[in-house]
Design a protein around this motif. Structure first.
Motif, PDB file in Angstrom:
ATOM      1  N   ALA A 163       0.832   0.803   9.424  1.00  0.00           N
ATOM      2  CA  ALA A 163       1.027   0.751   7.972  1.00  0.00           C
ATOM      3  C   ALA A 163       1.812   1.983   7.546  1.00  0.00           C
ATOM      4  CB  ALA A 163      -0.306   0.698   7.236  1.00  0.00           C
ATOM      5  N   GLY A 164       2.801   1.781   6.698  1.00  0.00           N
ATOM      6  CA  GLY A 164       3.600   2.903   6.239  1.00  0.00           C
ATOM      7  C   GLY A 164       4.304   3.629   7.363  1.00  0.00           C
ATOM      8  N   GLY A 165       4.613   2.913   8.449  1.00  0.00           N
ATOM      9  CA  GLY A 165       5.295   3.519   9.575  1.00  0.00           C
ATOM     10  C   GLY A 165       4.416   4.344  10.482  1.00  0.00           C
ATOM     11  N   ARG A 166       3.091   4.339  10.256  1.00  0.00           N
ATOM     12  CA  ARG A 166       2.172   5.133  11.070  1.00  0.00           C
ATOM     13  C   ARG A 166       1.173   4.242  11.797  1.00  0.00           C
ATOM     14  NH1 ARG A 166      -0.810   8.718   6.976  1.00  0.00           N
ATOM     15  NH2 ARG A 166      -0.768   6.738   5.862  1.00  0.00           N
ATOM     16  N   THR A 167       0.653   4.730  12.917  1.00  0.00           N
ATOM     17  CA  THR A 167      -0.445   4.067  13.605  1.00  0.00           C
ATOM     18  C   THR A 167      -1.750   4.655  13.094  1.00  0.00           C
ATOM     19  OG1 THR A 167       0.933   3.857  15.589  1.00  0.00           O
ATOM     20  CG2 THR A 167      -1.415   3.399  15.823  1.00  0.00           C
ATOM     21  N   LEU A 168      -2.632   3.798  12.587  1.00  0.00           N
ATOM     22  CA  LEU A 168      -3.904   4.223  12.011  1.00  0.00           C
ATOM     23  C   LEU A 168      -5.037   3.458  12.674  1.00  0.00           C
ATOM     24  CD1 LEU A 168      -2.659   3.870   8.335  1.00  0.00           C
ATOM     25  CD2 LEU A 168      -2.994   6.053   9.514  1.00  0.00           C
ATOM     26  N   VAL A 228     -12.213  -7.559   2.357  1.00  0.00           N
ATOM     27  CA  VAL A 228     -12.088  -6.353   1.548  1.00  0.00           C
ATOM     28  C   VAL A 228     -10.842  -5.613   2.012  1.00  0.00           C
ATOM     29  CG1 VAL A 228     -14.546  -6.105   1.045  1.00  0.00           C
ATOM     30  CG2 VAL A 228     -13.614  -5.099   3.127  1.00  0.00           C
ATOM     31  N   GLN A 229     -10.174  -4.948   1.083  1.00  0.00           N
ATOM     32  CA  GLN A 229      -8.961  -4.227   1.449  1.00  0.00           C
ATOM     33  C   GLN A 229      -9.319  -2.900   2.096  1.00  0.00           C
ATOM     34  OE1 GLN A 229      -5.984  -4.121  -1.577  1.00  0.00           O
ATOM     35  NE2 GLN A 229      -4.497  -3.019  -0.319  1.00  0.00           N
ATOM     36  N   VAL A 230      -8.575  -2.550   3.140  1.00  0.00           N
ATOM     37  CA  VAL A 230      -8.793  -1.285   3.825  1.00  0.00           C
ATOM     38  C   VAL A 230      -8.461  -0.143   2.867  1.00  0.00           C
ATOM     39  CG1 VAL A 230      -8.057   0.175   5.748  1.00  0.00           C
ATOM     40  CG2 VAL A 230      -8.344  -2.295   6.078  1.00  0.00           C
ATOM     41  N   ALA A 231      -9.363   0.826   2.799  1.00  0.00           N
ATOM     42  CA  ALA A 231      -9.251   1.911   1.826  1.00  0.00           C
ATOM     43  C   ALA A 231      -8.032   2.788   2.082  1.00  0.00           C
ATOM     44  CB  ALA A 231     -10.520   2.766   1.862  1.00  0.00           C
ATOM     45  N   GLY A 232      -7.380   3.177   0.991  1.00  0.00           N
ATOM     46  CA  GLY A 232      -6.306   4.147   1.070  1.00  0.00           C
ATOM     47  C   GLY A 232      -4.970   3.594   1.505  1.00  0.00           C
ATOM     48  N   LEU A 233      -4.893   2.282   1.757  1.00  0.00           N
ATOM     49  CA  LEU A 233      -3.628   1.686   2.173  1.00  0.00           C
ATOM     50  C   LEU A 233      -3.081   0.823   1.045  1.00  0.00           C
ATOM     51  CD1 LEU A 233      -4.377   0.631   5.861  1.00  0.00           C
ATOM     52  CD2 LEU A 233      -3.509   2.807   4.994  1.00  0.00           C
ATOM     53  N   GLY A 234      -1.785   0.846   0.882  1.00  0.00           N
ATOM     54  CA  GLY A 234      -1.151   0.050  -0.157  1.00  0.00           C
ATOM     55  C   GLY A 234      -0.744  -1.312   0.350  1.00  0.00           C
ATOM     56  N   GLU A 235       0.506  -1.638   0.174  1.00  0.00           N
ATOM     57  CA  GLU A 235       1.016  -2.944   0.574  1.00  0.00           C
ATOM     58  C   GLU A 235       2.134  -2.809   1.594  1.00  0.00           C
ATOM     59  OE1 GLU A 235       2.060  -5.075  -2.965  1.00  0.00           O
ATOM     60  OE2 GLU A 235      -0.027  -5.217  -3.641  1.00  0.00           O
ATOM     61  N   ASP A 236       1.968  -1.836   2.497  1.00  0.00           N
ATOM     62  CA  ASP A 236       2.986  -1.602   3.512  1.00  0.00           C
ATOM     63  C   ASP A 236       2.440  -1.815   4.917  1.00  0.00           C
ATOM     64  OD1 ASP A 236       1.332   0.589   3.602  1.00  0.00           O
ATOM     65  OD2 ASP A 236       2.865   2.083   3.158  1.00  0.00           O
ATOM     66  N   GLY A 237       1.382  -2.612   5.042  1.00  0.00           N
ATOM     67  CA  GLY A 237       0.850  -2.939   6.353  1.00  0.00           C
ATOM     68  C   GLY A 237       1.793  -3.842   7.119  1.00  0.00           C
ATOM     69  N   GLN A 238       1.888  -3.616   8.432  1.00  0.00           N
ATOM     70  CA  GLN A 238       2.798  -4.401   9.269  1.00  0.00           C
ATOM     71  C   GLN A 238       2.082  -5.194  10.359  1.00  0.00           C
ATOM     72  OE1 GLN A 238       5.305  -0.615   9.682  1.00  0.00           O
ATOM     73  NE2 GLN A 238       6.826  -2.212   9.982  1.00  0.00           N
ATOM     74  N   SER A 239       1.083  -4.610  10.961  1.00  0.00           N
ATOM     75  CA  SER A 239       0.368  -5.310  12.027  1.00  0.00           C
ATOM     76  C   SER A 239      -1.032  -4.736  12.159  1.00  0.00           C
ATOM     77  CB  SER A 239       1.116  -5.194  13.359  1.00  0.00           C
ATOM     78  OG  SER A 239       1.272  -3.830  13.733  1.00  0.00           O
ATOM     79  N   VAL A 240      -1.906  -5.483  12.825  1.00  0.00           N
ATOM     80  CA  VAL A 240      -3.298  -5.072  12.954  1.00  0.00           C
ATOM     81  C   VAL A 240      -3.846  -5.540  14.289  1.00  0.00           C
ATOM     82  CG1 VAL A 240      -4.245  -7.137  11.823  1.00  0.00           C
ATOM     83  CG2 VAL A 240      -5.521  -4.980  11.738  1.00  0.00           C
TER      84      VAL A 240
END
Length: 382
Positions: A98-103, A75-87
Motif C-alpha cells: 500500500a502506498g508503495g510500501r510493504t506493510l 473492517v478497513q485496515v487502520a491508517g491506510l487510505g485508498e492506495d492498497g495494491q495487493s494483500v
C-alpha cells in the motif's frame, strides 16, 4: 497460505454495476476496480477500490483494525487510505502493499512482520528494507516473502529452512527482517505454505524449506535449505502453496504434489507424492489456490475445489469428509476472477462482489453472521 492467490493473467479486475444485498437488505455496490483476495488461517482480506478490508479472527490483530476483537463483517485496515495494491494472509498475520510500501500486521512471535521486532501489532507496520514496490508478496504459517526486482526476500520462522538463506535451520531460528533467498533471480511471484516456499521463475518452479511430505516437488521427501527445481513439463503460469502441498498451472492443466491425506492433490485417491502429478479431470485452469488441506481452481467460468470438506470448504453443498477429485462450487455468481483458500474456508471475487463458503466460526466468511456455509454467501462489503 498464499496469498495474492497466485494470479498471473488476471491482474486488472473490473466488475460491472451489479448490486448485492447485505443481511439487512440494503444494496451494496460491487467492487469496481482491482480486487485482490487473501485467505489466512481464520481470517480473510481483500483490496477493494484501493481500500484494504479484513474480516474474521483477530486475536493477534491480524485484521489490522487497531483492536483485537473478531469481526464477522469487513473492517478497513487502520491508517491506510485508498492506495492498497495487493494483500497476503498467513495463519495469524497479514501483509500488504500500500502506498508503495510493504506493510504487515498481526502475530509476530517469529518476526513474520519483518519490522525488526518480535512484537505483535494490530496496525500495519513497515517491513524493513527497500520501499520499492514488490511484484509479489506471500504469508505462510510463521513466515513471509516478497519479490523485489526479481529477487526473493523472506523473513520469519526458519525451523525448516523456509527462508531459503544460509542461516541455521532449527526450531528457534527466525529472522525479524527480510533476507535474500540465494540462488534466485528473475522471479515473477512467490508463494508460501506452512513451512515451505516456492517461486515462479521464467516459467519454472523452485521450492525450498520443509519437504517431508514431498511438498517441494523434487522427487524426494528431503527438506532443502536452498531452492530446488520442480519437474513440470511445459511453462508454468501460476503456483499456489497450501499447508503441506503445492499446485501449479501449466498450459491450463493443474499439477499438484505433497501431502494428500484428504485428497488435496486431486488425483482421486489419498496418498502423497513427491513429484508433480497432473489432475486428469481438470483443464482450462486460469487461477489456482491452495488452503491447509484443500485446493481450488478457476476454469471455464466456474470454480472447482477438491480435498478436505469437513465443513463445506469445497462449496458443493455437501459436508462430506473429502473429495479426491475436483467438484464444482454450487451457487457461485458469474465471473469468478480470483480465488483464495484458507485453513477451512474459501472465497472468490465475482461480478457481484466477493463470495465465501466453509468455516465461519470466527466470521471469516464476512457475511456478518457466524453460521458456516456449505454454499457461497456474499461478503457484506461496506
Amino acid at each position: 497460505m498464499s496469498i495474492r492467490s497466485v494470479l498471473v493473467a488476471l491482474a486488472v479486475l473490473v466488475a460491472g454495476c451489479h448490486l448485492l444485498l447485505d443481511p439487512g437488505g440494503e444494496p451494496v455496490p460491487a467492487p469496481s476496480a482491482r480486487t485482490e483476495l487473501a485467505a489466512g488461517g481464520e481470517h480473510t482480506c481483500a483490496v477493494v477500490d484501493g481500500r484494504i478490508l479484513c474480516w474474521g479472527r483477530n486475536q493477534f490483530g491480524q485484521l489490522g483494525s487497531g483492536v483485537t476483537a473478531d469481526s464477522p463483517a469487513p473492517v478497513q485496515v487502520a491508517g491506510l487510505g485508498e492506495d492498497g495494491q495487493s494483500v497476503a494472509a498467513g495463519i495469524s498475520h497479514t501483509c500488504a502493499v500500500a502506498g508503495g510500501r510493504t506493510l504487515c500486521w498481526g502475530f509476530n512471535n517469529k518476526g513474520e512482520l519483518g519490522n525488526g521486532t518480535a512484537v505483535a501489532s494490530d496496525r500495519p507496520v513497515r517491513v524493513s528494507g527497500s520501499d520499492a514496490v514488490p511484484e509479489s508478496i506471500a504469508g505462510g504459517q510463521f513466515h513471509s516473502c516478497r519479490v523485489l526486482n526479481g529477487e526473493v526476500q523472506c523473513w520469519g520462522e526458519n525451523q525448516y529452512c523456509e527462508l531459503g538463506g544460509a542461516m541455521v535451520c532449527d526450531p528457534g531460528a527466525f529472522l525479524d527482517e527480510p533476507a535474500q533467498v540465494g540462488g534466485l533471480s528473475g522471479a515473477q511471484s512467490v508463494v508460501t505454505g506452512d513451512n515451505h516456499s516456492c517461486a515462479l521463475v521464467d516459467g519454472g518452479v523452485l521450492c525450498w524449506g520443509r519437504g517431508d511430505y514431498g511438498q517441494l516437488g523434487s522427487g524426494t521427501t528431503l527438506g532443502q535449505p536452498v531452492p530446488v527445481p520442480v519437474a513440470i513439463s511445459g511453462g508454468v503460469q501460476a503456483i499456489a502453496a497450501g499447508g503441506h502441498h503445492t499446485c501449479a498451472i501449466s498450459g491450463g492443466s493443474v499439477w499438484c504434489w505433497g501431502l494428500n491425506k484428504d485428497g488435496e492433490l486431486g488425483n482421486g485417491a489419498r496418498g502423497g507424492g513427491s513429484a508433480p502429478a497432473k489432475i486428469a479431470s481438470l483443464s482450462g485452469a486460469v487461477a489456482i489456490a491452495a488452503g491447509s488441506s484443500h485446493s481450488c481452481a478457476i476454469t471455464g467460468g466456474g470454480v472447482l475445489c477438491w480435498g478436505l470438506n469437513d465443513i463445506g470448504q469445497l462449496g458443493n453443498g455437501d459436508a462430506g469428509a473429502w473429495s479426491g477429485v475436483p467438484v464444482p462450487v454450487t451457487g457461485l455468481d458469474p465471473g469468478p476472477r480470483t480465488v483464495a483458500a484458507g485453513r477451512r474456508h474459501t472465497c472468490a471475487a465475482v461480478d457481484t462482489g466477493i463470495q465465501c463458503w466453509g468455516a465461519n466460526d470466527a466470521g471469516q466468511l464476512g457475511d456478518s453472521l457466524s453460521a458456516s456455509g456449505l454454499l457461497p454467501v456474499h461478503v457484506a462489503l461496506p
